[in-house]
Design a protein around this motif. Structure first.
Motif, PDB file in Angstrom:
ATOM      1  N   LEU A   1     -53.444  21.931  87.635  1.00  0.00           N
ATOM      2  CA  LEU A   1     -53.341  20.375  88.265  1.00  0.00           C
ATOM      3  C   LEU A   1     -54.645  19.390  87.773  1.00  0.00           C
ATOM      4  CD1 LEU A   1     -51.495  18.710  90.607  1.00  0.00           C
ATOM      5  CD2 LEU A   1     -53.446  19.448  92.500  1.00  0.00           C
TER       6      LEU A   1
ATOM      7  N   PHE B   1     -53.309  18.735  96.764  1.00  0.00           N
ATOM      8  CA  PHE B   1     -52.010  18.765  95.684  1.00  0.00           C
ATOM      9  C   PHE B   1     -51.246  17.685  97.503  1.00  0.00           C
ATOM     10  CE2 PHE B   1     -52.127  22.603  94.247  1.00  0.00           C
ATOM     11  CZ  PHE B   1     -51.081  22.329  93.155  1.00  0.00           C
ATOM     12  N   LYS B   2     -50.986  17.028  97.256  1.00  0.00           N
ATOM     13  CA  LYS B   2     -50.129  16.606  98.029  1.00  0.00           C
ATOM     14  C   LYS B   2     -48.907  17.595  99.624  1.00  0.00           C
ATOM     15  CE  LYS B   2     -48.622  12.128  95.892  1.00  0.00           C
ATOM     16  NZ  LYS B   2     -47.960  10.823  95.663  1.00  0.00           N
TER      17      LYS B   2
ATOM     18  N   GLN C   1     -46.157  20.251  98.458  1.00  0.00           N
ATOM     19  CA  GLN C   1     -45.856  21.403  96.943  1.00  0.00           C
ATOM     20  C   GLN C   1     -47.075  21.950  96.720  1.00  0.00           C
ATOM     21  OE1 GLN C   1     -48.675  17.408  94.889  1.00  0.00           O
ATOM     22  NE2 GLN C   1     -46.687  16.569  94.205  1.00  0.00           N
TER      23      GLN C   1
ATOM     24  N   LEU D   1     -44.824  25.350  94.774  1.00  0.00           N
ATOM     25  CA  LEU D   1     -45.157  25.836  93.819  1.00  0.00           C
ATOM     26  C   LEU D   1     -45.597  27.554  93.829  1.00  0.00           C
ATOM     27  CD1 LEU D   1     -47.192  22.951  92.216  1.00  0.00           C
ATOM     28  CD2 LEU D   1     -45.356  24.564  92.037  1.00  0.00           C
TER      29      LEU D   1
ATOM     30  N   GLY E   1     -36.677  22.107  98.801  1.00  0.00           N
ATOM     31  CA  GLY E   1     -37.946  21.453  98.614  1.00  0.00           C
ATOM     32  C   GLY E   1     -37.444  19.851  99.085  1.00  0.00           C
TER      33      GLY E   1
ATOM     34  N   LEU F   1     -39.325  16.583  99.948  1.00  0.00           N
ATOM     35  CA  LEU F   1     -39.817  16.096 100.449  1.00  0.00           C
ATOM     36  C   LEU F   1     -39.844  14.485 101.087  1.00  0.00           C
ATOM     37  CD1 LEU F   1     -42.526  17.482  97.798  1.00  0.00           C
ATOM     38  CD2 LEU F   1     -42.240  18.582 100.534  1.00  0.00           C
TER      39      LEU F   1
ATOM     40  N   GLY G   1     -44.329  13.356  95.289  1.00  0.00           N
ATOM     41  CA  GLY G   1     -44.682  13.915  94.473  1.00  0.00           C
ATOM     42  C   GLY G   1     -44.158  15.378  93.870  1.00  0.00           C
ATOM     43  N   LYS G   2     -42.754  14.644  93.925  1.00  0.00           N
ATOM     44  CA  LYS G   2     -41.336  16.118  93.544  1.00  0.00           C
ATOM     45  C   LYS G   2     -41.307  17.058  91.909  1.00  0.00           C
ATOM     46  CE  LYS G   2     -38.158  13.987  95.846  1.00  0.00           C
ATOM     47  NZ  LYS G   2     -39.058  12.865  96.554  1.00  0.00           N
TER      48      LYS G   2
ATOM     49  N   LEU H   1     -43.862  15.959  90.160  1.00  0.00           N
ATOM     50  CA  LEU H   1     -45.114  17.022  89.505  1.00  0.00           C
ATOM     51  C   LEU H   1     -44.567  18.508  89.607  1.00  0.00           C
ATOM     52  CD1 LEU H   1     -48.735  16.630  89.255  1.00  0.00           C
ATOM     53  CD2 LEU H   1     -47.707  18.425  91.343  1.00  0.00           C
ATOM     54  N   ILE H   2     -43.486  18.540  90.428  1.00  0.00           N
ATOM     55  CA  ILE H   2     -43.298  20.376  90.933  1.00  0.00           C
ATOM     56  C   ILE H   2     -42.751  20.864  89.403  1.00  0.00           C
ATOM     57  CG2 ILE H   2     -42.662  21.760  92.651  1.00  0.00           C
ATOM     58  CD1 ILE H   2     -42.585  20.231  94.540  1.00  0.00           C
TER      59      ILE H   2
ATOM     60  N   LEU I   1     -34.145  19.061  95.590  1.00  0.00           N
ATOM     61  CA  LEU I   1     -35.261  19.018  95.838  1.00  0.00           C
ATOM     62  C   LEU I   1     -34.811  17.486  96.280  1.00  0.00           C
ATOM     63  CD1 LEU I   1     -37.595  19.137  92.584  1.00  0.00           C
ATOM     64  CD2 LEU I   1     -38.599  19.558  94.932  1.00  0.00           C
TER      65      LEU I   1
END
Length: 206
Positions: free
Chosen positions: A8, A17-18, A21, A25, A36, A38, A43-44, A46-47, A170
């Motif tokens: 990260l 992480f938020k 997340q 992962l 997920g 969220l 921060g979807k 980023l996953i 997501l």
């Protein structure tokens, strides 16, 4: 165990992480299919970007909107990832043919559900290693699929035709009823699927 915080920081420049997340992962690394839920800004993207950094193969992202695809490709380019492309109607026939010939060279491929029903694209995808199949804005499976985008209802069959890669759904919008419908459409058994749900309430919005 992969040091997620190290990746990260070194790859994306974030110190932590938020919420949600890391749990998603960890489930993906453990081999689970994941849903997920969220909040917006959680921060979807980023996953799946991290999963592309953690494992070889193509990350295939099913996305509902052309503008969203182009935005995500632009963000990846900004991070130094040149091997990202949106397979959509903006590509002329020759460019699309060239891309399909070299599909395995890409790390991230964004595609609409309509484009994913194209037999030539499915054939090309079956020839490459798919790291992860992502359905972004996954609530559209049930909110749009039955009415005006029926291709969403074909995603489970297409997933099977692509040799059933690991799935990540997501969304920021899913009631319990919508979640159950999403799992049914995608043929995911709830007992074998990791659900990570955070509250979509945001303190700065009334």
């Amino acid at each position: 165990m992969t040091n997620l915080n190290k990746v990260l920081k070194e790859r994306f420049g974030f110190n932590e992480f938020k919420p949600g997340q890391a749990a998603i992962l960890e489930a993906l690394i453990a081999g689970q299919n994941v849903v997920g839920i969220l909040p917006t800004g959680g921060g979807k993207s980023l996953i799946y970007q991290m999963m592309g950094s953690l494992r070889p193969g193509v990350v295939l992202i099913v996305s509902p909107l052309l503008s969203l695809m182009q935005d995500q490709v632009g963000r990846l380019n900004f991070l130094g990832e040149a091997k990202a492309i949106a397979l959509n109607s903006t590509l002329d026939q020759q460019t699309r043919t060239d891309v399909l010939r070299h599909l395995g060279d890409f790390h991230y491929i964004f595609v609409s559900p309509e484009m994913l029903t194209n037999p030539s694209i499915q054939r090309a995808l079956r020839q490459v290693q798919i790291n992860l199949m992502v359905v972004d804005e996954a609530h559209t499976i049930v909110s749009w699929g039955p009415d005006f985008r029926p291709e969403y209802l074909q995603l489970a069959a297409i997933h099977a035709q692509l040799n059933s890669p690991q799935l990540l759904l997501l969304t920021a919008t899913a009631t319990q009823k919508m979640l159950a419908s999403m799992l049914t459409v995608m043929q995911l058994a709830v007992q074998h699927t990791k659900i990570v749900r955070l509250s979509v309430n945001r303190e700065n919005i009334y």
